[in-house]
Scaffold this motif. Structure first.
Motif, PDB file in Angstrom:
ATOM      1  N   ALA A  59      57.530   8.327  60.494  1.00  0.00           N
ATOM      2  CA  ALA A  59      57.094   9.378  60.772  1.00  0.00           C
ATOM      3  C   ALA A  59      55.438   9.403  59.932  1.00  0.00           C
ATOM      4  CB  ALA A  59      57.293  10.509  59.732  1.00  0.00           C
ATOM      5  N   ASP A  60      56.060   8.642  58.467  1.00  0.00           N
ATOM      6  CA  ASP A  60      54.384   8.113  57.706  1.00  0.00           C
ATOM      7  C   ASP A  60      53.465   7.141  58.350  1.00  0.00           C
ATOM      8  OD1 ASP A  60      53.511   8.258  54.907  1.00  0.00           O
ATOM      9  OD2 ASP A  60      53.483   5.482  55.253  1.00  0.00           O
ATOM     10  N   ALA A  61      54.362   6.592  60.008  1.00  0.00           N
ATOM     11  CA  ALA A  61      52.977   5.789  60.520  1.00  0.00           C
ATOM     12  C   ALA A  61      52.856   6.316  61.279  1.00  0.00           C
ATOM     13  CB  ALA A  61      53.824   4.568  60.759  1.00  0.00           C
ATOM     14  N   LEU A  62      53.344   7.475  62.266  1.00  0.00           N
ATOM     15  CA  LEU A  62      53.293   8.326  63.658  1.00  0.00           C
ATOM     16  C   LEU A  62      52.785   9.673  63.565  1.00  0.00           C
ATOM     17  CD1 LEU A  62      55.740   6.730  65.416  1.00  0.00           C
ATOM     18  CD2 LEU A  62      53.453   5.594  65.490  1.00  0.00           C
ATOM     19  N   VAL A  63      53.180  10.337  62.109  1.00  0.00           N
ATOM     20  CA  VAL A  63      52.789  11.804  62.368  1.00  0.00           C
ATOM     21  C   VAL A  63      51.830  11.719  61.653  1.00  0.00           C
ATOM     22  CG1 VAL A  63      53.765  13.311  61.584  1.00  0.00           C
ATOM     23  CG2 VAL A  63      55.509  11.886  62.604  1.00  0.00           C
ATOM     24  N   PRO A  64      50.688  13.086  62.367  1.00  0.00           N
ATOM     25  CA  PRO A  64      49.094  13.283  61.659  1.00  0.00           C
ATOM     26  C   PRO A  64      48.878  13.161  60.262  1.00  0.00           C
ATOM     27  CG  PRO A  64      49.541  14.175  63.751  1.00  0.00           C
ATOM     28  CD  PRO A  64      50.949  13.098  63.650  1.00  0.00           C
ATOM     29  N   ARG A  65      48.815  13.198  59.618  1.00  0.00           N
ATOM     30  CA  ARG A  65      48.126  13.817  57.865  1.00  0.00           C
ATOM     31  C   ARG A  65      48.110  14.777  58.270  1.00  0.00           C
ATOM     32  NH1 ARG A  65      51.168  10.527  55.760  1.00  0.00           N
ATOM     33  NH2 ARG A  65      51.221  12.578  54.262  1.00  0.00           N
ATOM     34  N   SER A  66      47.665  15.741  58.995  1.00  0.00           N
ATOM     35  CA  SER A  66      47.475  17.253  58.823  1.00  0.00           C
ATOM     36  C   SER A  66      49.090  17.727  59.039  1.00  0.00           C
ATOM     37  CB  SER A  66      46.865  17.335  60.017  1.00  0.00           C
ATOM     38  OG  SER A  66      47.336  17.331  61.372  1.00  0.00           O
ATOM     39  N   VAL A  67      50.375  17.413  59.286  1.00  0.00           N
ATOM     40  CA  VAL A  67      50.673  17.609  58.843  1.00  0.00           C
ATOM     41  C   VAL A  67      51.205  17.155  57.573  1.00  0.00           C
ATOM     42  CG1 VAL A  67      53.640  17.186  59.530  1.00  0.00           C
ATOM     43  CG2 VAL A  67      51.689  17.270  60.768  1.00  0.00           C
ATOM     44  N   PRO A  68      51.739  18.457  56.654  1.00  0.00           N
ATOM     45  CA  PRO A  68      52.104  17.731  55.349  1.00  0.00           C
ATOM     46  C   PRO A  68      52.828  17.714  54.691  1.00  0.00           C
ATOM     47  CG  PRO A  68      52.209  20.352  56.176  1.00  0.00           C
ATOM     48  CD  PRO A  68      51.838  20.125  56.980  1.00  0.00           C
ATOM     49  N   ARG A  69      53.147  16.399  53.729  1.00  0.00           N
ATOM     50  CA  ARG A  69      54.682  15.870  54.045  1.00  0.00           C
ATOM     51  C   ARG A  69      54.408  14.404  52.762  1.00  0.00           C
ATOM     52  NH1 ARG A  69      52.836  12.632  58.100  1.00  0.00           N
ATOM     53  NH2 ARG A  69      52.482  11.271  57.989  1.00  0.00           N
ATOM     54  N   PRO A  70      55.868  14.807  52.037  1.00  0.00           N
ATOM     55  CA  PRO A  70      54.539  13.686  50.929  1.00  0.00           C
ATOM     56  C   PRO A  70      54.947  11.938  51.636  1.00  0.00           C
ATOM     57  CG  PRO A  70      57.203  14.247  50.570  1.00  0.00           C
ATOM     58  CD  PRO A  70      56.501  14.694  52.152  1.00  0.00           C
ATOM     59  N   ARG A  71      53.696  11.038  50.937  1.00  0.00           N
ATOM     60  CA  ARG A  71      53.317   9.454  51.803  1.00  0.00           C
ATOM     61  C   ARG A  71      54.205   8.877  50.756  1.00  0.00           C
ATOM     62  NH1 ARG A  71      47.731   9.560  52.781  1.00  0.00           N
ATOM     63  NH2 ARG A  71      46.687  11.172  52.949  1.00  0.00           N
TER      64      ARG A  71
END
Length: 265
Positions: A59-71
């Protein structure tokens, strides 16, 4: 698990503090680690790898950063005895979850309109992510629809990419952050928002808002099918003693959608 967690803290050179947060059946253990969050996942060595093991990193590698989640900050894998461990050091999220501990609402939360807009945007963006990860399989539907919903299995044709565990303990109060990405992947259209709606049946005003704001999904044949899958999986959990207070509400919602009484545990 505590020894494994302490070992991971030494590896990452962090000091943990605050309460322990245990996952399903003691499979995970997390604690705050300064400005980060340290979570350790365990599994028998023979089951190391696979969808749940790799979910956070992918998820960290593939999901855009515009989807709010912990890095994700760092990862570490090791084995000890007959168990494998993965330590994940992620960004610490300061906003509290809407509910603490339970995935279901026990009240109608006060959330700004922007929060709902952000949730809708996040799920729409996530739906565009290509992946071959399967979060919900047709085999589960074929094997369980009669048992938990009292209807013949549906053949799901409309899939999207989703989170697969959208509930109120995985969503923070404003600003919105979506937590716990281990299970994301391909699932039926309507599953994510149908699952959140199911966990909201104990708070009718908020459930009504979900039905209104996401009517373009829930009020379609594909969306209703996805919601039924979510309801069936929660009714399966209820049959195992989880979310007992939700059981009659889930069964009533399923009957509303199918016209057939759902068999109760």
């Amino acid at each position: 698990m505590r020894r494994a967690h302490a070992s991971a803290a030494r590896t990452f050179l962090v000091t943990v503090s605050g309460p322990e947060v245990w996952g399903w059946q003691g499979r995970t253990l997390g604690r705050r680690a300064g400005t980060d969050w340290l979570r350790v996942v365990s599994t028998p060595v023979a089951k190391q790898g696979g969808r749940m093991w790799e979910g956070t990193a992918l998820a960290d590698a593939l999901v855009p950063r515009s989807v709010p989640r912990p890095r994700l900050r760092d990862l570490c894998d090791w084995t000890g005895g007959d168990h494998a461990y993965r330590a994940e050091l992620t960004e610490y999220v300061t906003a509290p979850a809407v509910t603490g501990g339970s995935p279901a609402l026990d009240r109608n939360p006060v959330l700004p309109d922007a929060w709902w807009t952000d949730l809708r945007s996040a799920l729409k963006t996530l739906a565009t992510v290509p992946t071959d990860r399967e979060s919900v399989r047709q085999r589960w539907i074929d094997n369980n629809f009669r048992r938990f919903l009292g209807i013949d299995p549906l053949h799901i044709r409309d899939y999207t990419t989703g989170h697969s565990d959208v509930h109120w303990a995985n969503l923070t109060c404003a600003p919105l952050v979506i937590l716990d990405w281990e299970g994301w992947g391909r699932l039926p259209v309507g599953y994510d928002i149908g699952l959140l709606h199911a966990y909201t049946l104990t708070a009718p005003a908020t459930a009504a808002r979900i039905r209104r704001d996401f009517a373009d999904v829930l009020d379609t044949p594909a969306g209703r099918a996805g919601e039924l899958v979510a309801l069936g999986q929660l009714l399966q959990a209820c049959s195992r003693g989880v979310h007992a207070g939700l059981t009659p509400l889930l069964a009533r919602r399923a009957e509303d959608l199918t016209g057939t009484p759902a068999p109760l545990p």
